[in-house]
Scaffold this active site. Structure first.
Site, PDB file in Angstrom:
ATOM      1  N   TYR A  12      44.479  36.086  25.963  1.00  0.00           N
ATOM      2  CA  TYR A  12      44.456  37.538  25.801  1.00  0.00           C
ATOM      3  C   TYR A  12      44.990  37.897  24.417  1.00  0.00           C
ATOM      4  CZ  TYR A  12      43.924  37.540  30.920  1.00  0.00           C
ATOM      5  OH  TYR A  12      43.503  37.315  32.207  1.00  0.00           O
ATOM      6  N   PRO A  66      39.989  43.559  40.529  1.00  0.00           N
ATOM      7  CA  PRO A  66      40.097  44.008  41.922  1.00  0.00           C
ATOM      8  C   PRO A  66      39.548  45.413  42.159  1.00  0.00           C
ATOM      9  CG  PRO A  66      42.220  44.169  40.836  1.00  0.00           C
ATOM     10  CD  PRO A  66      41.309  43.469  39.878  1.00  0.00           C
TER      11      PRO A  66
END
Length: 276
Positions: free
Chosen positions: A59, A205
């Protein structure tokens, strides 16, 4: 919803955690635009009871781990930081699996330095590299576990067979696969992890899936005076007690909204209607 925590050894973590991937530049590349805000979001997450934070060497790359250390280090005792290694990042939105042992060793050592820790709570293999024997990829991981530099090991985007293959090499505590209301291709993996007592950490999610589903979610959300995102998270929490959630956001308001999902109790009927 039942139990709101999950245990890694002695440490209990709240099942609603925080995924830090969005706290980077465009395409998960480079430094986050508003660093002050990013630090505020991380501190607010912890202040609001989050003690499971998910990051990765990839990241930024690297920027995200350093940001977390700047915001939260020295980490409080019950804060569980999960990171990952095994991806090359040639540019924005570009992800190339690299399971070469040297790369893995470098990622582990780098994560320790950037997070300013002696030991990583949970180190996850970001992807199994199809071009490298997984036993070779995991050799430096096993070594780091032996040296106390890694406490727990997890996998990401794996099949049941791949989990078993890795379990023959070293213990695994978690699996992070794509899973949400609209995309349940890894249903069998989720059930397998539940049987094995492993944590299942769905990434992405909040995708609510096809339009038909969005309408159903909307109706249930209105009944609970909740947002559709909160219902999508509440459904996952009810789906299996080994699910840990890591929704990410750059906004403190959204963060608090996501965390409230833990308070929503879906009825069996509501749960089933979304599951079908």
């Amino acid at each position: 919803m039942g139990k709101t925590t999950f245990k890694f050894g002695e440490l209990e973590v709240n099942r609603l955690g925080y995924g830090a991937m969005q706290l980077t530049g465009n395409g998960v590349f480079g430094e986050v635009e508003d660093r002050e805000n990013a630090i505020t979001v991380l501190r607010e997450a912890v202040a609001n009871g989050v003690n499971f934070i998910d990051t990765a060497e990839a990241y930024g790359p690297k920027f995200n781990e350093s940001l977390i250390a700047d915001a939260l280090s020295p980490f409080q005792k019950d804060l569980f930081i999960a990171t990952k290694g095994g991806f090359d990042r040639p540019g924005p939105n570009n992800w190339v699996p690299n399971g070469a042992p040297d790369k893995i060793k470098q990622d582990i050592e780098g994560s320790l330095q950037r997070l300013k820790v002696d030991s990583i709570d949970l180190w996850q293999l970001h992807r199994i590299d199809p071009n490298v024997d997984v036993a070779k990829t995991l050799a430096p991981v096993a070594e780091a576990v032996k040296e106390g530099k890694i406490k727990n090991v997890g996998l990401s985007e794996v099949t049941i067979d791949q989990i078993k293959q890795v379990q023959d090499i070293l213990p695994v505590v978690s699996v992070q696969n794509l899973y949400n209301l609209g995309n349940r291709q890894w249903e069998s993996v989720l059930d397998f992890t539940a049987e094995q007592g492993l944590a299942f950490i769905p990434w992405f999610p909040l995708a609510s899936g096809p339009h038909k589903l969005a309408d159903k979610i909307q109706a249930i959300a209105e009944k609970h005076k909740a947002t559709t995102a909160q219902i999508a998270l509440a459904w996952l929490l009810k789906r299996s007690s080994n699910i840990l959630l890591i929704p990410g956001t750059k906004s403190v308001e959204h963060l608090k909204e996501n965390l409230k999902a833990a308070e929503i109790e879906l009825t069996e009927e509501e749960f089933e209607s979304l599951a079908n």
